[in-house]
Design a protein around this motif. Structure first.
Motif, PDB file in Angstrom:
ATOM      1  N   GLY A   1       1.345  -0.503  -0.148  1.00 18.19           N
ATOM      2  CA  GLY A   1       0.061  -0.417  -0.208  1.00 18.19           C
ATOM      3  C   GLY A   1       0.993   1.505   0.315  1.00 18.19           C
ATOM      4  N   ASP A   2       0.068   2.485   0.203  1.00 22.20           N
ATOM      5  CA  ASP A   2       0.681   3.668   0.090  1.00 22.20           C
ATOM      6  C   ASP A   2       1.110   4.145   1.587  1.00 22.20           C
ATOM      7  OD1 ASP A   2       1.099   3.832  -2.606  1.00 22.20           O
ATOM      8  OD2 ASP A   2      -1.342   4.590  -2.630  1.00 22.20           O
ATOM      9  N   GLY A   3       1.298   3.340   2.896  1.00 21.17           N
ATOM     10  CA  GLY A   3       1.219   3.656   3.577  1.00 21.17           C
ATOM     11  C   GLY A   3       0.478   4.157   4.847  1.00 21.17           C
ATOM     12  N   GLY A   4       0.679   5.694   6.302  1.00 20.38           N
ATOM     13  CA  GLY A   4      -0.744   5.825   6.300  1.00 20.38           C
ATOM     14  C   GLY A   4      -1.457   4.879   7.673  1.00 20.38           C
TER      15      GLY A   4
ATOM     16  N   SER B   1      -7.813   5.691  22.901  1.00 26.15           N
ATOM     17  CA  SER B   1      -6.706   6.802  22.446  1.00 26.15           C
ATOM     18  C   SER B   1      -5.765   6.565  24.358  1.00 26.15           C
ATOM     19  CB  SER B   1      -6.330   7.428  21.930  1.00 26.15           C
ATOM     20  OG  SER B   1      -7.196   8.639  22.111  1.00 26.15           O
ATOM     21  N   ASP B   2      -5.941   6.749  25.055  1.00 28.56           N
ATOM     22  CA  ASP B   2      -5.464   7.407  26.512  1.00 28.56           C
ATOM     23  C   ASP B   2      -4.914   5.917  27.082  1.00 28.56           C
ATOM     24  OD1 ASP B   2      -8.478   6.317  27.013  1.00 28.56           O
ATOM     25  OD2 ASP B   2      -8.423   7.917  29.275  1.00 28.56           O
ATOM     26  N   VAL B   3      -5.565   4.771  26.271  1.00 28.55           N
ATOM     27  CA  VAL B   3      -4.880   3.354  27.408  1.00 28.55           C
ATOM     28  C   VAL B   3      -4.359   2.479  26.097  1.00 28.55           C
ATOM     29  CG1 VAL B   3      -6.592   4.125  29.559  1.00 28.55           C
ATOM     30  CG2 VAL B   3      -7.536   2.927  27.371  1.00 28.55           C
ATOM     31  N   VAL B   4      -4.560   2.923  25.130  1.00 29.33           N
ATOM     32  CA  VAL B   4      -4.030   1.674  23.729  1.00 29.33           C
ATOM     33  C   VAL B   4      -3.071   2.825  23.127  1.00 29.33           C
ATOM     34  CG1 VAL B   4      -4.608   0.368  22.059  1.00 29.33           C
ATOM     35  CG2 VAL B   4      -6.258   0.653  23.923  1.00 29.33           C
ATOM     36  N   PRO B   5      -2.507   2.194  23.108  1.00 32.31           N
ATOM     37  CA  PRO B   5      -0.966   3.337  22.913  1.00 32.31           C
ATOM     38  C   PRO B   5      -0.792   2.969  20.818  1.00 32.31           C
ATOM     39  CG  PRO B   5       0.487   1.772  24.204  1.00 32.31           C
ATOM     40  CD  PRO B   5      -1.403   1.969  24.337  1.00 32.31           C
ATOM     41  N   HIS B   6      -1.086   3.610  20.755  1.00 31.59           N
ATOM     42  CA  HIS B   6      -0.746   3.968  19.074  1.00 31.59           C
ATOM     43  C   HIS B   6      -0.083   5.005  18.336  1.00 31.59           C
ATOM     44  CE1 HIS B   6      -3.685   6.969  20.113  1.00 31.59           C
ATOM     45  NE2 HIS B   6      -3.857   7.285  19.369  1.00 31.59           N
ATOM     46  N   GLU B   7      -0.464   4.906  17.339  1.00 30.76           N
ATOM     47  CA  GLU B   7       1.222   5.739  15.956  1.00 30.76           C
ATOM     48  C   GLU B   7      -0.142   5.568  14.801  1.00 30.76           C
ATOM     49  OE1 GLU B   7       4.744   3.800  15.122  1.00 30.76           O
ATOM     50  OE2 GLU B   7       3.869   1.905  16.036  1.00 30.76           O
ATOM     51  N   VAL B   8       0.475   6.411  13.885  1.00 28.41           N
ATOM     52  CA  VAL B   8      -0.092   6.568  12.718  1.00 28.41           C
ATOM     53  C   VAL B   8       1.078   6.490  11.704  1.00 28.41           C
ATOM     54  CG1 VAL B   8      -0.976   7.443  10.269  1.00 28.41           C
ATOM     55  CG2 VAL B   8      -2.489   7.651  12.779  1.00 28.41           C
ATOM     56  N   LEU B   9       1.190   5.133  11.101  1.00 33.56           N
ATOM     57  CA  LEU B   9       2.501   5.311   9.750  1.00 33.56           C
ATOM     58  C   LEU B   9       2.554   5.830   8.616  1.00 33.56           C
ATOM     59  CD1 LEU B   9       3.013   1.002   9.969  1.00 33.56           C
ATOM     60  CD2 LEU B   9       3.922   2.834  11.230  1.00 33.56           C
ATOM     61  N   PRO B  10       3.654   6.782   8.366  1.00 31.99           N
ATOM     62  CA  PRO B  10       4.404   7.473   7.276  1.00 31.99           C
ATOM     63  C   PRO B  10       3.721   7.272   5.701  1.00 31.99           C
ATOM     64  CG  PRO B  10       6.625   7.609   8.223  1.00 31.99           C
ATOM     65  CD  PRO B  10       5.577   6.414   8.897  1.00 31.99           C
ATOM     66  N   THR B  11       2.725   7.965   5.099  1.00 23.15           N
ATOM     67  CA  THR B  11       2.411   8.149   3.943  1.00 23.15           C
ATOM     68  C   THR B  11       3.129   8.339   3.037  1.00 23.15           C
ATOM     69  OG1 THR B  11      -0.418   7.769   2.534  1.00 23.15           O
ATOM     70  CG2 THR B  11       1.074  10.041   4.477  1.00 23.15           C
TER      71      THR B  11
ATOM     72  N   ARG C   1      14.245  16.479  18.947  1.00 22.41           N
ATOM     73  CA  ARG C   1      15.631  15.218  18.650  1.00 22.41           C
ATOM     74  C   ARG C   1      14.616  14.057  17.934  1.00 22.41           C
ATOM     75  NH1 ARG C   1      20.806  14.389  19.735  1.00 22.41           N
ATOM     76  NH2 ARG C   1      21.417  16.039  18.563  1.00 22.41           N
ATOM     77  N   GLU C   2      13.466  14.215  19.019  1.00 18.59           N
ATOM     78  CA  GLU C   2      12.806  12.683  19.349  1.00 18.59           C
ATOM     79  C   GLU C   2      11.331  14.003  18.686  1.00 18.59           C
ATOM     80  OE1 GLU C   2      13.010  10.238  20.749  1.00 18.59           O
ATOM     81  OE2 GLU C   2      14.869   9.972  20.965  1.00 18.59           O
ATOM     82  N   ILE C   3      10.565  14.423  18.690  1.00 18.49           N
ATOM     83  CA  ILE C   3       9.837  14.785  18.154  1.00 18.49           C
ATOM     84  C   ILE C   3       9.428  14.586  16.904  1.00 18.49           C
ATOM     85  CG2 ILE C   3       8.400  16.401  17.686  1.00 18.49           C
ATOM     86  CD1 ILE C   3       8.911  17.631  20.444  1.00 18.49           C
ATOM     87  N   ALA C   4      10.801  15.181  16.099  1.00 20.40           N
ATOM     88  CA  ALA C   4      11.566  15.108  14.519  1.00 20.40           C
ATOM     89  C   ALA C   4      11.703  13.459  13.784  1.00 20.40           C
ATOM     90  CB  ALA C   4      12.405  15.850  14.502  1.00 20.40           C
ATOM     91  N   GLY C   5      12.173  12.485  15.085  1.00 16.53           N
ATOM     92  CA  GLY C   5      12.314  11.950  14.961  1.00 16.53           C
ATOM     93  C   GLY C   5      10.896  10.524  14.832  1.00 16.53           C
ATOM     94  N   ALA C   6      10.424  10.547  15.023  1.00 14.07           N
ATOM     95  CA  ALA C   6       9.027   9.894  15.617  1.00 14.07           C
ATOM     96  C   ALA C   6       7.901  10.685  14.131  1.00 14.07           C
ATOM     97  CB  ALA C   6       8.245  10.464  16.731  1.00 14.07           C
ATOM     98  N   VAL C   7       8.061  12.074  13.976  1.00 11.39           N
ATOM     99  CA  VAL C   7       7.437  13.185  13.078  1.00 11.39           C
ATOM    100  C   VAL C   7       7.818  11.703  11.152  1.00 11.39           C
ATOM    101  CG1 VAL C   7       6.705  14.479  11.079  1.00 11.39           C
ATOM    102  CG2 VAL C   7       6.565  15.132  13.990  1.00 11.39           C
TER     103      VAL C   7
END
Length: 131
Positions: A1-4, A31-41, A115-121
């Motif tokens: 897929g295209d990510g995201g 969302s406050d109890v389930v860690p989550h992330e959205v992958l780059p697209t 650096r942590e913020i930029a890395g996560a983005v």
């Protein structure tokens, strides 16, 4: 897929669950109890997010916003200055002038939190970001 993809890490589940972005899909979770992330697209994606607060949570969020300048989030312990520092670097990263010669010195000057913020983005961590 295209990510995201939405990736959720439910407590007590051994492996993360990846949820592909499909038009019309609705994902509901605490969302406050389930860690989550959205992958780059690699393509433009749009989403609508809604947070529900009960009366106690709303009062706490208002207090937090007044005291810290933001509410929750992965970077809830970063300052506005650190967030602006990361934004400035990411803006440089997205310009046509972005080269290793301009990016490396700018990245080396970032604070650890920025650096942590930029890395996560960009889809990693702050330590991986500098490798």
């Amino acid at each position: 897929g295209d990510g995201g993809e939405l990736v959720v890490h439910p407590p007590g589940v051994d492996r993360p669950i990846s949820v592909p972005p499909l038009g019309g899909r609705l994902a509901l979770f605490f969302s406050d109890v389930v860690p989550h992330e959205v992958l780059p697209t690699a393509v433009h994606r749009y989403s609508v997010n809604l947070w529900f607060y009960d009366e106690v949570e709303r009062a706490s969020a208002i207090r937090s916003a007044k005291e810290l300048g933001h509410v929750g989030g992965s970077f809830g312990k970063t300052s506005e200055k650190e967030q602006r520092e990361a934004q400035t670097f990411l803006a440089l990263l997205l310009t046509s002038q972005a080269t290793l010669d301009t990016l490396l010195p700018a990245a080396e000057k970032l604070s650890g939190a920025a650096r942590e913020i930029a890395g996560a983005v960009v889809g990693g961590s702050g330590s991986a970001f500098m490798e």
